[in-house]
Design a protein around this motif. Structure first.
Motif, PDB file in Angstrom:
ATOM      1  N   GLY A  96       0.563  -1.446   0.077  1.00 50.08           N
ATOM      2  CA  GLY A  96      -0.009  -0.665  -0.001  1.00 50.08           C
ATOM      3  C   GLY A  96       1.164   1.089  -0.209  1.00 50.08           C
ATOM      4  N   ASN A  97       0.474   2.129   0.852  1.00 45.49           N
ATOM      5  CA  ASN A  97       0.996   3.399   1.146  1.00 45.49           C
ATOM      6  C   ASN A  97       2.199   4.014   1.941  1.00 45.49           C
ATOM      7  OD1 ASN A  97      -0.131   4.810  -0.592  1.00 45.49           O
ATOM      8  ND2 ASN A  97      -1.911   4.682   1.096  1.00 45.49           N
ATOM      9  N   GLU A  98       3.309   2.230   1.894  1.00 45.23           N
ATOM     10  CA  GLU A  98       4.374   1.968   3.060  1.00 45.23           C
ATOM     11  C   GLU A  98       5.200   2.528   2.695  1.00 45.23           C
ATOM     12  OE1 GLU A  98       6.099   0.563   6.516  1.00 45.23           O
ATOM     13  OE2 GLU A  98       3.907  -0.449   6.074  1.00 45.23           O
ATOM     14  N   TYR A  99       5.384   2.497   1.023  1.00 48.45           N
ATOM     15  CA  TYR A  99       6.266   3.234   0.204  1.00 48.45           C
ATOM     16  C   TYR A  99       6.498   5.170   0.217  1.00 48.45           C
ATOM     17  CZ  TYR A  99       3.635   5.792  -3.356  1.00 48.45           C
ATOM     18  OH  TYR A  99       2.888   6.544  -3.843  1.00 48.45           O
ATOM     19  N   LYS A 100       5.818   5.327   0.519  1.00 45.90           N
ATOM     20  CA  LYS A 100       5.419   7.241   1.264  1.00 45.90           C
ATOM     21  C   LYS A 100       6.274   7.682   2.529  1.00 45.90           C
ATOM     22  CE  LYS A 100       1.514   7.681  -1.113  1.00 45.90           C
ATOM     23  NZ  LYS A 100      -0.184   8.170  -0.873  1.00 45.90           N
ATOM     24  N   LYS A 101       6.989   6.425   3.393  1.00 49.03           N
ATOM     25  CA  LYS A 101       7.831   6.452   5.078  1.00 49.03           C
ATOM     26  C   LYS A 101       9.299   6.690   3.553  1.00 49.03           C
ATOM     27  CE  LYS A 101       4.732   4.164   7.507  1.00 49.03           C
ATOM     28  NZ  LYS A 101       4.793   2.573   8.698  1.00 49.03           N
ATOM     29  N   LEU A 102       9.701   6.706   2.868  1.00 47.51           N
ATOM     30  CA  LEU A 102      11.355   6.788   2.370  1.00 47.51           C
ATOM     31  C   LEU A 102      10.547   7.733   1.679  1.00 47.51           C
ATOM     32  CD1 LEU A 102      11.035   3.000   0.565  1.00 47.51           C
ATOM     33  CD2 LEU A 102      11.778   4.027   2.623  1.00 47.51           C
ATOM     34  N   TYR A 103      10.178   9.163   1.778  1.00 49.41           N
ATOM     35  CA  TYR A 103       9.833  10.357   0.706  1.00 49.41           C
ATOM     36  C   TYR A 103      10.796  11.194   1.343  1.00 49.41           C
ATOM     37  CZ  TYR A 103       5.681  10.163  -1.267  1.00 49.41           C
ATOM     38  OH  TYR A 103       3.998   9.856  -2.307  1.00 49.41           O
ATOM     39  N   PRO A 104      11.505  10.967   3.053  1.00 50.27           N
ATOM     40  CA  PRO A 104      12.524  12.054   3.063  1.00 50.27           C
ATOM     41  C   PRO A 104      13.963  11.457   2.639  1.00 50.27           C
ATOM     42  CG  PRO A 104      10.634  11.190   4.518  1.00 50.27           C
ATOM     43  CD  PRO A 104      10.942  10.468   3.595  1.00 50.27           C
ATOM     44  N   LEU A 105      13.677  10.399   2.744  1.00 49.05           N
ATOM     45  CA  LEU A 105      15.497   9.261   2.623  1.00 49.05           C
ATOM     46  C   LEU A 105      15.443   9.572   0.927  1.00 49.05           C
ATOM     47  CD1 LEU A 105      17.669   7.476   2.665  1.00 49.05           C
ATOM     48  CD2 LEU A 105      17.089   6.085   2.307  1.00 49.05           C
ATOM     49  N   CYS A 106      14.143   9.095   0.252  1.00 47.67           N
ATOM     50  CA  CYS A 106      14.467   9.409  -1.675  1.00 47.67           C
ATOM     51  C   CYS A 106      14.983  10.979  -1.486  1.00 47.67           C
ATOM     52  CB  CYS A 106      13.113   9.027  -2.044  1.00 47.67           C
ATOM     53  SG  CYS A 106      13.194   7.302  -1.828  1.00 47.67           S
ATOM     54  N   LYS A 107      13.735  12.057  -1.068  1.00 46.33           N
ATOM     55  CA  LYS A 107      14.570  13.822  -1.265  1.00 46.33           C
ATOM     56  C   LYS A 107      15.976  13.970  -1.160  1.00 46.33           C
ATOM     57  CE  LYS A 107      12.249  17.985  -0.076  1.00 46.33           C
ATOM     58  NZ  LYS A 107      12.053  18.967   0.871  1.00 46.33           N
ATOM     59  N   LYS A 108      16.986  13.019  -0.245  1.00 47.31           N
ATOM     60  CA  LYS A 108      18.087  13.091  -0.217  1.00 47.31           C
ATOM     61  C   LYS A 108      19.014  13.188  -0.934  1.00 47.31           C
ATOM     62  CE  LYS A 108      21.105  12.132   3.999  1.00 47.31           C
ATOM     63  NZ  LYS A 108      21.569  11.850   5.309  1.00 47.31           N
ATOM     64  N   TYR A 109      18.566  11.662  -1.881  1.00 49.73           N
ATOM     65  CA  TYR A 109      19.312  11.371  -2.605  1.00 49.73           C
ATOM     66  C   TYR A 109      18.974  12.038  -3.776  1.00 49.73           C
ATOM     67  CZ  TYR A 109      22.099   9.060   0.881  1.00 49.73           C
ATOM     68  OH  TYR A 109      22.564   9.005   1.456  1.00 49.73           O
ATOM     69  N   GLY A 110      17.260  12.477  -3.809  1.00 46.92           N
ATOM     70  CA  GLY A 110      16.800  13.510  -5.372  1.00 46.92           C
ATOM     71  C   GLY A 110      15.845  12.793  -6.022  1.00 46.92           C
ATOM     72  N   ILE A 111      14.648  11.590  -5.276  1.00 52.49           N
ATOM     73  CA  ILE A 111      14.481  11.378  -5.783  1.00 52.49           C
ATOM     74  C   ILE A 111      12.495  12.036  -5.156  1.00 52.49           C
ATOM     75  CG2 ILE A 111      13.431   9.506  -5.538  1.00 52.49           C
ATOM     76  CD1 ILE A 111      15.297   7.483  -5.915  1.00 52.49           C
ATOM     77  N   ASP A 112      11.766  13.276  -5.721  1.00 58.45           N
ATOM     78  CA  ASP A 112      10.344  13.850  -5.025  1.00 58.45           C
ATOM     79  C   ASP A 112       9.650  12.282  -5.020  1.00 58.45           C
ATOM     80  OD1 ASP A 112       9.688  13.732  -7.147  1.00 58.45           O
ATOM     81  OD2 ASP A 112      10.229  16.071  -8.480  1.00 58.45           O
ATOM     82  N   SER A 113       9.231  13.048  -4.184  1.00 61.91           N
ATOM     83  CA  SER A 113       7.451  12.068  -4.161  1.00 61.91           C
ATOM     84  C   SER A 113       6.716  11.716  -4.987  1.00 61.91           C
ATOM     85  CB  SER A 113       6.276  13.654  -2.964  1.00 61.91           C
ATOM     86  OG  SER A 113       6.326  14.733  -3.677  1.00 61.91           O
ATOM     87  N   LEU A 114       7.196  12.365  -6.315  1.00 62.01           N
ATOM     88  CA  LEU A 114       6.401  12.451  -7.597  1.00 62.01           C
ATOM     89  C   LEU A 114       7.254  11.214  -8.806  1.00 62.01           C
ATOM     90  CD1 LEU A 114       5.337  16.146  -8.932  1.00 62.01           C
ATOM     91  CD2 LEU A 114       4.123  14.670  -8.004  1.00 62.01           C
ATOM     92  N   GLU A 115       8.115  11.519  -8.375  1.00 65.83           N
ATOM     93  CA  GLU A 115       8.820  10.224  -8.453  1.00 65.83           C
ATOM     94  C   GLU A 115       8.765   9.012  -8.535  1.00 65.83           C
ATOM     95  OE1 GLU A 115      13.103   9.376 -10.752  1.00 65.83           O
ATOM     96  OE2 GLU A 115      13.263  11.033  -9.158  1.00 65.83           O
ATOM     97  N   ALA A 116       8.941   9.362  -6.633  1.00 65.40           N
ATOM     98  CA  ALA A 116       8.541   7.380  -6.298  1.00 65.40           C
ATOM     99  C   ALA A 116       7.317   7.429  -6.687  1.00 65.40           C
ATOM    100  CB  ALA A 116       8.876   8.506  -4.513  1.00 65.40           C
ATOM    101  N   ASN A 117       6.069   7.938  -6.625  1.00 60.94           N
ATOM    102  CA  ASN A 117       4.965   7.929  -7.091  1.00 60.94           C
ATOM    103  C   ASN A 117       4.662   6.832  -8.399  1.00 60.94           C
ATOM    104  OD1 ASN A 117       3.914   8.805  -4.396  1.00 60.94           O
ATOM    105  ND2 ASN A 117       3.388  10.765  -5.567  1.00 60.94           N
ATOM    106  N   GLN A 118       5.290   8.059  -9.146  1.00 61.92           N
ATOM    107  CA  GLN A 118       5.559   7.184 -10.161  1.00 61.92           C
ATOM    108  C   GLN A 118       6.605   5.653 -10.966  1.00 61.92           C
ATOM    109  OE1 GLN A 118       4.174   8.683 -13.621  1.00 61.92           O
ATOM    110  NE2 GLN A 118       4.150   6.189 -13.656  1.00 61.92           N
ATOM    111  N   LYS A 119       7.198   5.174 -10.057  1.00 61.59           N
ATOM    112  CA  LYS A 119       7.960   4.155  -9.662  1.00 61.59           C
ATOM    113  C   LYS A 119       7.137   3.183  -9.173  1.00 61.59           C
ATOM    114  CE  LYS A 119      12.019   2.523 -10.415  1.00 61.59           C
ATOM    115  NZ  LYS A 119      12.717   2.498 -11.392  1.00 61.59           N
TER     116      LYS A 119
END
Length: 295
Positions: free
Chosen positions: A111-134
C-alpha cells in the motif's frame, strides 16, 4: 576481406567462445541460488546489528550479501530497508538512487508504506512525484490475469465457511489446481507478480490461501513444490511455516515454528526454523518487539 578484418573477426569469435560459457555459468549460478542460505545470512547479520549492537559491522556484511543475492525485504526483518537506512546514517555508499528505486519496488505491494521513504528519497534527489511514478510503473507491470484469478480464489476460499464443509473442500480443490497451473506457467504468485490487493480491493491473503491447501489430497505434492519456491526466494519462509504448522497442528504433532508453545524443545524448534531460513525464537521475538515499538 583483408588480413586485418580476418584477424579482428577471429579475435571476436575467440572472445565469444570464452565469454559466453562464463556468462552462462554465472546466470545459472544466479538462477539456482538457495535463498534459505540468504535468509540465514540475513538473520546472522540482523543479530549482529540488533542484538550485538554493531551496526557498522552489519553494514559491511549486508554489502557483501547484496552483491551475491538479489535483495528481499521481508516482513518485519525488512533487511534491505534496514541496510539502506543504516548505510545512510553512517555515511556509507549503498548505491544511491539505483538502490532506492529497488527498495521502492520491494515495498510497493504494501500500500502506502513506500511513502515513509519520501524523506530518504528526497535526500538523494528523488521527489515524491518520482517515487509515486515508480510505484505506478510497478503496478502497470503486474500480471493482470493472475490478479483476476487470485481475486476469485480469495473470495472462493471463504465460501461455505464454516458450515458447508462439502463446498469448502470443493473450493480447496479448485484453488490448489489454480496454484499448480500458476506454478507451471508463471512460478509462485508472490507480491511482485500480483501485489496484495486484487480486484475491488480484495485483500489477497496468501498465507491464508496456502494454509487452507492442507485440506487437499494433493497437499504433500503441494508442500514439496512450495519448499522449492522457498529455496528460490519466491515464497517466504513465514508463508511456508504457517502452512506447514497448520498441517502439523491438525495432525496432532508439535507446531514446530510457533512462538507461543513454550513446552517444546527450543533447540529442536530453532533447528527446524533455521532449516527454512527463519530466525531463532529469541531473535524473532526481538525483531517483533522492535517492529511494534516503532509503530
Amino acid at each position: 576481406m583483408n588480413f586485418y578484418n580476418i584477424k579482428t573477426q577471429n579475435k571476436t569469435i575467440y572472445l565469444i567462445h570464452i565469454i559466453c560459457p562464463v556468462l552462462c555459468l554465472y546466470l545459472c549460478a544466479c538462477k539456482n541460488q538457495n535463498y534459505i542460505l540468504y535468509y540465514n545470512k540475513v538473520n546472522e547479520i540482523d543479530s549482529i546489528y540488533r542484538m550485538a549492537n554493531k551496526p557498522e559491522k552489519a553494514i559491511k556484511k549486508f554489502i557483501r550479501l547484496f552483491h551475491k543475492y538479489e535483495p528481499k525485504n521481508q516482513e518485519l526483518t525488512e533487511e534491505y530497508k534496514t541496510y539502506i537506512k543504516l548505510a545512510d546514517q553512517y555515511h556509507k555508499n549503498f548505491g544511491g538512487k539505483k538502490s532506492l528505486y529497488k527498495l521502492i519496488t520491494l515495498v510497493a505491494p504494501y500500500g502506502n508504506e513506500y511513502k515513509k521513504l519520501y524523506p530518504l528519497c528526497k535526500k538523494y534527489g528523488i521527489d515524491s512525484l518520482e517515487a509515486n511514478q515508480k510505484v505506478a510503473d510497478w503496478k502497470m507491470g503486474l500480471n493482470r490475469a493472475l490478479i483476476d484469478s487470485f481475486s476469485i480464489a480469495m473470495m472462493r476460499d471463504q465460501e461455505g465457511r464454516p458450515e458447508n464443509i462439502a463446498l469448502v473442500y470443493k473450493n480447496i480443490e479448485k484453488n490448489i489446481n489454480l496454484f499448480f497451473w500458476t506454478f507451471e506457467h508463471y512460478g509462485f504468485p508472490d507480491g511482485q507478480k500480483i501485489g496484495r490487493l486484487g480486484n475491488d480491493n480484495v485483500f489477497i491473503a496468501m498465507p491464508t490461501l496456502l494454509s487452507h491447501m492442507i485440506g487437499s489430497k494433493k497437499y504433500p505434492e503441494f508442500r514439496k513444490k512450495l519448499f522449492e519456491y522457498v529455496k528460490s526466494g519466491h515464497c517466504s519462509p513465514q508463508e511456508y511455516a504457517l502452512m506447514s504448522d497448520t498441517y502439523d497442528y491438525y495432525k496432532n504433532t508439535a507446531v514446530r515454528y510457533s512462538l507461543r508453545n513454550n513446552n517444546q524443545d527450543s533447540v529442536r524448534v530453532n533447528r527446524n526454523r533455521k532449516s527454512i531460513g527463519l530466525p531463532s525464537i529469541k531473535h524473532s521475538s526481538k525483531i517483533r518487539k522492535d517492529k511494534f515499538k516503532k509503530i
